[in-house]
Design a protein around this motif. Structure first.
Motif, PDB file in Angstrom:
ATOM      1  N   TRP A 162       0.836  -1.199   0.000  1.00 24.28           N
ATOM      2  CA  TRP A 162       0.000   0.000   0.000  1.00 24.28           C
ATOM      3  C   TRP A 162       0.872   1.251   0.000  1.00 24.28           C
ATOM      4  O   TRP A 162       0.572   2.234  -0.694  1.00 24.28           O
ATOM      5  CB  TRP A 162      -0.920   0.005   1.218  1.00 24.28           C
ATOM      6  CG  TRP A 162      -2.044  -0.971   1.145  1.00 24.28           C
ATOM      7  CD1 TRP A 162      -2.128  -2.172   1.784  1.00 24.28           C
ATOM      8  CD2 TRP A 162      -3.251  -0.825   0.395  1.00 24.28           C
ATOM      9  NE1 TRP A 162      -3.318  -2.784   1.482  1.00 24.28           N
ATOM     10  CE2 TRP A 162      -4.029  -1.994   0.631  1.00 24.28           C
ATOM     11  CE3 TRP A 162      -3.756   0.155  -0.449  1.00 24.28           C
ATOM     12  CZ2 TRP A 162      -5.271  -2.180   0.049  1.00 24.28           C
ATOM     13  CZ3 TRP A 162      -4.997  -0.025  -1.035  1.00 24.28           C
ATOM     14  CH2 TRP A 162      -5.746  -1.191  -0.781  1.00 24.28           C
ATOM     15  N   ASP A 163       1.942   1.229   0.792  1.00 25.60           N
ATOM     16  CA  ASP A 163       2.849   2.376   0.822  1.00 25.60           C
ATOM     17  C   ASP A 163       3.560   2.551  -0.510  1.00 25.60           C
ATOM     18  O   ASP A 163       3.811   3.684  -0.947  1.00 25.60           O
ATOM     19  CB  ASP A 163       3.871   2.210   1.951  1.00 25.60           C
ATOM     20  CG  ASP A 163       3.271   2.468   3.317  1.00 25.60           C
ATOM     21  OD1 ASP A 163       2.398   3.350   3.422  1.00 25.60           O
ATOM     22  OD2 ASP A 163       3.652   1.778   4.283  1.00 25.60           O
ATOM     23  N   ILE A 164       3.883   1.443  -1.152  1.00 22.59           N
ATOM     24  CA  ILE A 164       4.486   1.522  -2.485  1.00 22.59           C
ATOM     25  C   ILE A 164       3.505   2.152  -3.472  1.00 22.59           C
ATOM     26  O   ILE A 164       3.876   2.992  -4.301  1.00 22.59           O
ATOM     27  CB  ILE A 164       4.923   0.125  -2.961  1.00 22.59           C
ATOM     28  CG1 ILE A 164       6.051  -0.412  -2.076  1.00 22.59           C
ATOM     29  CG2 ILE A 164       5.366   0.164  -4.425  1.00 22.59           C
ATOM     30  CD1 ILE A 164       6.478  -1.833  -2.418  1.00 22.59           C
ATOM     31  N   ALA A 165       2.225   1.746  -3.380  1.00 18.82           N
ATOM     32  CA  ALA A 165       1.203   2.306  -4.272  1.00 18.82           C
ATOM     33  C   ALA A 165       1.031   3.803  -4.023  1.00 18.82           C
ATOM     34  O   ALA A 165       0.907   4.585  -4.973  1.00 18.82           O
ATOM     35  CB  ALA A 165      -0.124   1.580  -4.060  1.00 18.82           C
ATOM     36  N   LEU A 166       1.040   4.216  -2.751  1.00 14.84           N
ATOM     37  CA  LEU A 166       0.913   5.638  -2.442  1.00 14.84           C
ATOM     38  C   LEU A 166       2.123   6.420  -2.952  1.00 14.84           C
ATOM     39  O   LEU A 166       1.977   7.526  -3.480  1.00 14.84           O
ATOM     40  CB  LEU A 166       0.765   5.833  -0.934  1.00 14.84           C
ATOM     41  CG  LEU A 166      -0.600   5.490  -0.331  1.00 14.84           C
ATOM     42  CD1 LEU A 166      -0.549   5.591   1.185  1.00 14.84           C
ATOM     43  CD2 LEU A 166      -1.682   6.418  -0.874  1.00 14.84           C
TER      44      LEU A 166
END
Length: 293
Positions: A4-8
């Motif tokens: 999720w942090d990578i996507a953000l």
């Protein structure tokens, strides 16, 4: 590393690049100096900083060792200031569009570039003040149980921000409803003066309604679920819920340039000139209609 942090982070990179393009076009095109384009530039700058804030937040969380409290608060403050400026810029654009229709005869003489610059500067100072709040005590680093889903902002302060956002959205919706009424009335007047057939009037009004639906619908779908969730949830809720609602909210900064900049004929012409040195015939000058709201 959380996917999720990578996507953000990836979304933030795309947001920063896209809005940097808008700012470059506005900066290097002398003809785009009207108050309307200044407001679009303010929105692009806010979204650019929001994208950089997402990247900075990722860097602070995963790349900075040992973790720094000041860096975490600084990244959170950047995100707060940027997204606050983005929402306020959207509201300013809405007010500007309303005034351009409501005071059509005196709009260009009253809304000077200097006046707009002063209003934008005042808005940014207010938003920068919001961004400083985590550094001035609006944080839960000393009391983790008081954290909201917007760590390091406390739950009470997150609720204040969410309620403020919902009130601003309600104001935007009311203004756009008034814009729609004025545009419909203008379409009727033009139809009578030029003896257009009813279908032409209906097409113009329908086009305006579709534009309003796109603006309000996109903004609501991206932000309302996250705002409501931040009112009822706290740090004990599963992180996946926060991520799944925060990602669409950040994507609003990816969509804003498409709605407010790339759909504008003047900016389209500048992009075509910058990319290939020519302007397609389909972008030739056309009269502004009541659907251009």
């Amino acid at each position: 590393v959380s996917p999720w942090d990578i996507a953000l982070c990836a979304t933030g990179t795309a947001v920063a690049g896209e809005n940097a393009l808008v700012l470059a076009v506005l900066f290097y095109t002398p003809s785009l100096r009207a108050p309307m384009f200044l407001l679009i530039g303010s929105l692009a700058l806010a979204d650019l900083l929001a994208g950089l804030g997402l990247v900075a937040n990722f860097a602070v969380r995963y790349l900075l060792r040992p973790p720094s409290e000041a860096a975490e608060l600084g990244a959170a403050g950047l995100l707060l200031a940027a997204f606050s400026a983005s929402v306020c810029s959207l509201l300013a654009i809405t007010v500007d569009r309303y005034l351009s229709l409501y005071n059509a005869l005196t709009y260009h003489s009253e809304r000077t570039l200097g006046f707009t610059c002063a209003m934008v500067l005042l808005m940014w100072l207010l938003c920068l003040g919001v961004g400083l709040l985590p550094l001035l005590g609006w944080n839960c680093l000393r009391e983790p149980s008081a954290c909201s889903i917007l760590r390091p902002v406390t739950k009470d302060n997150a609720a204040v921000l969410a309620v403020t956002f919902l009130l601003l959205f309600a104001l935007m919706m009311q203004l756009y409803l008034q814009i729609c009424k004025i545009a419909f009335r203008h379409a009727q007047q033009i139809a009578v003066q030029h003896q257009f057939i009813a279908t032409a009037q209906a097409t113009s009004t329908r086009k305006g309604l579709s534009t309003l639906s796109l603006i309000l619908g996109t903004f609501a779908l991206c932000w309302i679920p996250f705002a409501i969730y931040s009112l009822v949830a706290d740090s004990s809720y599963p992180a996946v819920y926060t991520y799944s609602l925060a990602l669409p909210a950040t994507c609003n900064s990816l969509i804003n340039p498409i709605i407010y900049a790339f759909r504008n004929p003047d900016i389209q012409k500048s992009l075509w000139l910058a990319c290939c040195g020519c302007v397609p015939s389909t972008l030739s000058a056309r009269p502004r209609t009541s659907s251009d709201v």
